[in-house]
Motif scaffolding. Structure first.
Motif: not given
Length: 469
Positions: A224, A469, A414, A347-348, A344, A437, A432-435
């Motif tokens: 990861d 999505r 979220k 994944g990027r 994306k 919090d 609700d975006l990754e990273g």
């Protein structure tokens, strides 16, 4: 037919060079002994060319530097030993063939023009990542030519594929080759080390050394990236290139040594390609999985994401804006809303453009134009090319009406996106975006995007989205 006879992983701490360490190299005695053994093994092979990959040559986000300078040389002047110098003939035919094959596979790589080198003060000299292992080899064997290659911040699978391009070029060259993958392990093994301590550091080193002993390139590709950042690793991308070059062969591994003096992990290892794999290789398997995954994504598209994809594909392939399809849900043809289209690749993020409030006659038109803009007008990325289209994944956020809020306590990262405003400046962050919090993170990024300092006066609004999505 040329061949990679053996591949080696080598660390590159200048302190293990006697003229630099002046006795301190004894603290890394296992590494010094292993590097001396590596050099003796190379001398037995008598390679006509050594290919070295290193994380300390010029490194770019999406371009692999392959040194095209006629002569390759360097010294340890930066480390207090300018008298220790190495120089080699560049195997330019092989360097150019690697460049040609990789470019034909859609991997950007090659040399740098003189204007770029001068403008950004880029050095084409041999870096210490190459110099340290070559210092030991030079004491046992010389007369070989060199190919000098940097890592890049590309996806791991692309670096692995690049390694396979190296192998193909070697086979066509008739060269007897040793592959030297330079790289340290974690830089965060001890509180008194150069980068302090992080518990991910020892975990990374332990896992990687075990993967090298098997060897298990698939597990190495599976690390990861967030974990790697915490671990402070150095050489993984160099190792991935090496394993890619051995992709079509069974591999016999031997880890010579591992130790972590000075708070940094050093591993020395040898990999001997044996019989050629007759069935599916790891790269074949990874490509097949990606095709199957993308097929599943495409089959599950709803009308919103399908329209975004078709809009960008039409524009990139033909330069035309797609007409609004006749068969769409009624809300897409008659409703109006702000829309964000995110794209994306592996994944990027590859592009994201949107509108806070409606600017077109309906949601469908909003999607069409924002999908095109996300693909070709996002200033953070180059325009999407036709050969990328099959690798792109789309999401469409339909925005609800923003409502003013007076405190971050009214945010839920979220559920709600946030808009910050100060005068004419505006920043938006989707929910609700990754990273992301916490509301504090969410607002800080929105302020940064808007160019608003945290100590300035600004207003906040929140909004909900329907995400497709």
């Amino acid at each position: 037919m040329g061949a990679i006879r053996k591949a080696f992983i080598s660390p590159h701490p200048p302190i293990v060079v006697h003229e630099v360490g002046r006795g301190e190299e004894k603290k890394a005695a296992a590494t010094v002994e292993a590097l001396e053994r590596l050099a003796r093994e190379v001398a037995k092979i008598k390679p006509s060319t050594i290919i070295v990959t290193t994380p300390h040559a010029p490194v770019f986000q999406d371009y692999i530097f392959i040194n095209h300078k006629d002569g390759l040389s360097g010294d340890f002047g930066r480390f207090g030993a300018p008298e220790v110098k190495l120089s080699y003939e560049n195997n330019l035919p092989l360097a150019w063939e690697i460049t040609r094959i990789a470019n034909s596979q859609g991997i950007p790589c090659g040399g740098l023009d003189d204007i770029l080198i001068r403008r950004f003060r880029i050095s084409e000299e041999l870096d210490h990542g190459a110099m340290v292992p070559l210092y030991f080899i030079n004491r046992e064997y010389s007369g070989f030519r060199l190919v000098h290659i940097a890592i890049a911040a590309m996806l791991f699978k692309e670096l692995y594929r690049f390694g396979r391009c190296i192998a193909k070029a070697v086979e066509q060259s008739g060269e007897n080759v040793v592959f030297l993958a330079s790289g340290d392990l974690s830089h965060r093994l001890a509180p008194d080390g150069p980068y302090g301590f992080n518990e991910c550091g020892p975990e990374f080193d332990g896992r990687l050394v075990e993967y090298l002993k098997i060897p298990d390139p698939e597990a190495i590709l599976g690390f990861d990236e967030g974990f790697l950042e915490e671990a402070g690793e150095c050489g993984l991308r160099s190792f991935i290139m090496m394993f890619g070059a051995l992709d079509e062969f069974e591999i016999e591994p031997e880890v010579y040594s591992y130790e972590g003096p000075f708070g940094v992990g050093y591993a020395v290892a040898e990999f001997t390609p044996t019989s050629r794999i007759t069935g599916e290789t790891l790269l074949d398997r990874l490509d097949r999985r990606d095709i199957e995954e993308m097929s599943l994504i495409r089959s599950n598209e709803d009308p919103y994401t399908a329209l975004a994809r078709k809009s960008l594909e039409m524009y990139v392939m033909n330069g035309t804006v797609i007409d609004i399809p006749e068969v769409l849900p009624e809300e897409m043809r008659s409703g109006q809303a702000g829309v964000f289209v995110s794209i994306k690749k592996h994944g990027r993020l590859r592009g994201c453009i949107g509108t806070i409030m409606p600017t077109r006659e309906n949601i469908a038109s909003e999607i069409i134009h924002n999908a095109i803009s996300a693909g070709v007008n996002d200033p953070r990325f180059p325009p999407v090319t036709e050969d990328e289209l099959d690798d792109l994944v789309y999401s469409v956020d339909v925005l609800g009406k923003p409502e003013p809020i007076s405190s971050m306590e009214e945010l839920d990262v979220k559920r709600y996106g946030v808009i910050v405003r100060s005068g004419m400046r505006l920043g938006l962050l989707l929910p609700d975006l990754e990273g992301i919090d916490t509301p504090q993170q969410q607002v800080a990024i929105a302020l940064q995007k808007a160019g608003i300092r945290p100590d300035e006066k600004y207003t906040m609004e929140r909004f909900e989205v329907i995400r497709h999505r």
